[in-house]
Scaffold this active site. Sequence first.
Site, short mmCIF file in Angstrom:
data_model
loop_
_atom_site.label_atom_id
_atom_site.label_comp_id
_atom_site.label_asym_id
_atom_site.label_seq_id
_atom_site.Cartn_x
_atom_site.Cartn_y
_atom_site.Cartn_z
N LYS A 141 0.84 -1.20 0.00
CA LYS A 141 0.00 0.00 0.00
C LYS A 141 0.87 1.25 0.00
O LYS A 141 1.78 1.36 0.81
CB LYS A 141 -0.90 0.00 1.25
CG LYS A 141 -2.06 -0.97 1.16
CD LYS A 141 -2.96 -0.85 2.37
CE LYS A 141 -4.12 -1.82 2.30
NZ LYS A 141 -5.08 -1.52 1.24
N ARG A 201 -10.92 -11.05 0.29
CA ARG A 201 -11.82 -11.99 -0.39
C ARG A 201 -11.22 -13.39 -0.44
O ARG A 201 -11.94 -14.37 -0.52
CB ARG A 201 -12.17 -11.46 -1.78
CG ARG A 201 -11.03 -11.40 -2.75
CD ARG A 201 -11.33 -10.49 -3.94
NE ARG A 201 -11.29 -9.08 -3.57
CZ ARG A 201 -11.56 -8.07 -4.40
NH1 ARG A 201 -11.90 -8.31 -5.65
NH2 ARG A 201 -11.47 -6.83 -3.99
N1 BES Z 1 -8.41 -3.71 3.69
C1 BES Z 1 -8.52 -3.12 2.42
C2 BES Z 1 -9.79 -2.27 2.24
C3 BES Z 1 -9.94 -1.06 3.10
C4 BES Z 1 -9.71 0.21 2.60
C5 BES Z 1 -10.36 -1.17 4.42
C6 BES Z 1 -9.90 1.32 3.39
C7 BES Z 1 -10.53 -0.04 5.22
C8 BES Z 1 -10.31 1.21 4.70
C9 BES Z 1 -8.56 -4.22 1.35
O1 BES Z 1 -7.86 -5.37 1.64
C10 BES Z 1 -7.95 -3.65 0.12
O2 BES Z 1 -6.80 -3.37 0.15
N2 BES Z 1 -8.75 -3.51 -0.92
C11 BES Z 1 -8.28 -3.00 -2.16
C12 BES Z 1 -8.81 -3.92 -3.24
C13 BES Z 1 -8.26 -3.66 -4.58
C14 BES Z 1 -6.80 -4.01 -4.65
C15 BES Z 1 -9.04 -4.48 -5.57
C16 BES Z 1 -8.81 -1.59 -2.33
O3 BES Z 1 -9.96 -1.33 -1.96
O4 BES Z 1 -8.07 -0.74 -2.80
MN MN Z 2 -5.82 -5.25 1.11
#
Ligand code: BES
Ligand code: MN
Length: 477
Positions: free
Chosen positions: A259, A333
């Site tokens: 991230k 997921r």
């Molecule tokens: N844990 C995150 C989602 C999230 C974002 C939770 C903000 C709480 C606050 C999840 O695992 C994630 O990283 N999702 C990605 C998915 C994408 C790579 C398809 C996202 O939402 O950017």
């Molecule tokens: Mn994630």
Amino acid sequence: MIPSIILTSKEQQLEHLVVVVSKLSKLPSSIFSPAEKKYLKDQVENCKKEVVSFNRLDYMVFAFFIREEKNTSKRLESCRKAGDTIASCLNGRKAARVAIFDPEGLCDEVLALAEGMALGSYQFLKYKTEKEKENTLKEIEIYSDPMFSEQRVAHLNIVLNAVAICRDLVNEPNSHLNATELAGEFEKMAKEAGAAVEVMNRQKLETLRMGGVLGVNRGSTQPPTFTVMEWNPADASNEKPIVFAGKGVVYDTGGMNLKPGDSMLNMKCDMAGAATVAATVYAIAMAKLPVHVVGLMPATDNRPGADALVSGDIITMHNGMTVEVLNTDAEGRLILADALSYAKKFDPALVIDLATLTGAAVRAIGKFGAVAMQSQASGELQMLSSSGFDVYERLVEFPMWDEYGELVKSDLADLKNLGPAEAGMITAGKFLEKFTDYPYIHLDIAGPAFLDKRDSYRGQGGTGYGVRLLFDFISKL
Ligand code: BES
Ligand code: MN
Ligand code: ZN
């Protein structure tokens, strides 16, 4: 610890007092002098205040005027918020006790007020060596005529305590809460509540071929866990259980798709789904509700260690399906899919999952509710949604249309864990649906589970979103 709510009929003492009324004319003369009433009238009519307070020699008096609002959901929410306002004032005064006086027997409003006071007093001070700002409020006494139902108050205390436990778990940093430690906490909660519990370790997950959980865990130095909590009382009214599944990513770095920038901040909250599920089953068991429920909590961190998944990797899931991992940050997921296919062994009447799953859900509806999706469970989702308005943990339905499902099909494997840029919360839900064959509700709680800034009684940090919602839903079955 948050304050407890106590029903009492004993004589009023000189202590901090909140008087709840629906209008000025209901202010009891046994409590307020004519001069005080005049002051209150001025504050309400000219300054449009709902909460008016003043000091007597050694205690405070609050008059709370319930808003004239026909919409019950909104009216009760304004009571919770007033409760938070009053509690912060009392905590500022280092008060330990407060009495609520309810001359009109406005049970729902008074309990909502007390709920807001209790939840608003929550703090996470574990790592402060000096606790000078610690809240002092311990007891919220309710004097009411006619008397409230004892059981209702008992259940309220149980569920509020479960919310506080959930918040504690979400606020706990990864340095002090890895997957094993999280499972240990779940085990303690289950034992206290008399629920059955099993923590499956890595070896067990290998024999179950939980390729999603094991795959996400590959970049970590710490093993994954998968906790199963079950409350199956002899007097259960349901033949088939209701299963909850919660995402337990104890920290989400994104893995190899690390991230960027600030987006990793607060990713200790990525186990909020699992914490909510555990706290809900805990509350149901503590309240001895006659409903058979199961909680499934897969847990791991998501890190870019030497052996971590890389994009393009293909993993085989618990149900035998293959998944092409195109983005290691879409890890939730993967672990949830294994939990959802594992859920089949319980022959569930309904499965509800909760997950901080996508940033797309947050962008779509923000922090004021969850994104909900369902298949074969439209009636159940309607009931859940109505509970959502009752406890003010609202949700909004998004579609499960087939076309979105096409978007997570892979050329090389059965599925891919990444859809196109748009509608990310929906393609994530469609991905999960492929692992279900029962009535199913998916709740993406990425928005409401964690707040950067304090918002009334929801607090700052972990909110415990979902515990009150699911407890209410189960209570009404
Ligand atoms: N844990 C995150 C989602 C999230 C974002 C939770 C903000 C709480 C606050 C999840 O695992 C994630 O990283 N999702 C990605 C998915 C994408 C790579 C398809 C996202 O939402 O950017
Ligand atoms: Mn994630
Ligand atoms: Zn995540």
